[in-house]
Motif scaffolding. Structure first.
Motif, PDB file in Angstrom:
ATOM      1  N   MET A 104       0.853  -1.175   0.000  1.00  0.00           N
ATOM      2  CA  MET A 104       0.000   0.000   0.000  1.00  0.00           C
ATOM      3  C   MET A 104       0.904   1.245   0.000  1.00  0.00           C
ATOM      4  O   MET A 104       1.859   1.322   0.748  1.00  0.00           O
ATOM      5  N   SER A 105       0.546   2.232  -0.821  1.00  0.00           N
ATOM      6  CA  SER A 105       1.361   3.447  -0.913  1.00  0.00           C
ATOM      7  C   SER A 105       1.195   4.319   0.330  1.00  0.00           C
ATOM      8  O   SER A 105       0.194   4.227   1.040  1.00  0.00           O
ATOM      9  N   ASP A 106       2.181   5.168   0.571  1.00  0.00           N
ATOM     10  CA  ASP A 106       2.115   6.092   1.708  1.00  0.00           C
ATOM     11  C   ASP A 106       0.934   7.054   1.581  1.00  0.00           C
ATOM     12  O   ASP A 106       0.272   7.373   2.568  1.00  0.00           O
ATOM     13  N   ALA A 107       0.671   7.512   0.349  1.00  0.00           N
ATOM     14  CA  ALA A 107      -0.438   8.442   0.126  1.00  0.00           C
ATOM     15  C   ALA A 107      -1.771   7.769   0.445  1.00  0.00           C
ATOM     16  O   ALA A 107      -2.646   8.374   1.077  1.00  0.00           O
ATOM     17  N   LEU A 108      -1.934   6.523   0.019  1.00  0.00           N
ATOM     18  CA  LEU A 108      -3.166   5.793   0.294  1.00  0.00           C
ATOM     19  C   LEU A 108      -3.322   5.552   1.793  1.00  0.00           C
ATOM     20  O   LEU A 108      -4.407   5.744   2.353  1.00  0.00           O
ATOM     21  N   LYS A 109      -2.236   5.178   2.459  1.00  0.00           N
ATOM     22  CA  LYS A 109      -2.270   4.987   3.908  1.00  0.00           C
ATOM     23  C   LYS A 109      -2.679   6.284   4.612  1.00  0.00           C
ATOM     24  O   LYS A 109      -3.471   6.272   5.555  1.00  0.00           O
ATOM     25  N   LEU A 132      -6.413   6.926   4.116  1.00  0.00           N
ATOM     26  CA  LEU A 132      -7.221   5.976   4.879  1.00  0.00           C
ATOM     27  C   LEU A 132      -7.154   6.233   6.377  1.00  0.00           C
ATOM     28  O   LEU A 132      -8.074   5.906   7.116  1.00  0.00           O
ATOM     29  N   GLY A 133      -6.069   6.846   6.837  1.00  0.00           N
ATOM     30  CA  GLY A 133      -5.874   7.064   8.264  1.00  0.00           C
ATOM     31  C   GLY A 133      -6.235   8.443   8.768  1.00  0.00           C
ATOM     32  O   GLY A 133      -5.936   8.785   9.908  1.00  0.00           O
ATOM     33  N   THR A 134      -6.879   9.242   7.966  1.00  0.00           N
ATOM     34  CA  THR A 134      -7.194  10.606   8.392  1.00  0.00           C
ATOM     35  C   THR A 134      -8.679  10.907   8.223  1.00  0.00           C
ATOM     36  O   THR A 134      -9.411  10.134   7.626  1.00  0.00           O
ATOM     37  N   ASN A 135      -9.105  12.049   8.744  1.00  0.00           N
ATOM     38  CA  ASN A 135     -10.473  12.509   8.513  1.00  0.00           C
ATOM     39  C   ASN A 135     -10.424  13.990   8.154  1.00  0.00           C
ATOM     40  O   ASN A 135      -9.393  14.632   8.259  1.00  0.00           O
TER      41      ASN A 135
END
Length: 128
Positions: free
Chosen positions: A1-6, A9-12
């Motif tokens: 999984m790419s850093d950008a995707l992570k 997915l981990g923010t709001n």
């Protein structure tokens, strides 16, 4: 999984910040607003003059700033009936205009736009 995707997915998008208002001796809490809201406000503040090829677009920057603050300020809430009554305001944007000084509106609207992702790209390049 790419850093950008992570990261996505981990923010709001529930981003808040405080802005100290020196004249009032207190902090205001502001929140990020989405692109649709910014577009709607910009459309409300845009007027056209002329016809055909000579039609020009004019954005009322003062009205834009007031409406950004009215929408993005969490505390105080400029739609509060008591606050609007005190300043004889017809709507939250009018309340912002009557309750705050021009520089205060500029600081607040700037911070709201900044945390909404509209920060100056040149600033980011300097930091990197």
């Amino acid at each position: 999984m790419s850093d950008a995707l992570k990261a996505l997915l981990g923010t709001n998008t529930d981003v808040k910040a405080t802005v100290h208002m020196k004249r009032l001796g207190t902090d205001f809490t502001v929140k990020a607003i989405d692109g649709d809201t910014v577009s709607r406000i910009q459309e409300q503040c845009t007027h056209y003059s002329g016809k055909g090829n000579k039609r020009t677009k004019h954005v009322d920057e003062n009205a834009f700033g007031m409406l950004i603050v009215a929408e993005g300020c969490v505390d105080p809430d400029f739609s509060n009936a008591e606050l609007m009554r005190k300043y004889g305001a017809s709507d939250p944007g009018d309340c912002v205009k009557k309750a705050l000084l021009a520089g205060e509106i500029a600081r607040l609207s700037g911070k709201i736009l900044d945390i909404s992702g509209f920060e100056d790209e040149d600033e980011d390049e300097v930091k990197n």
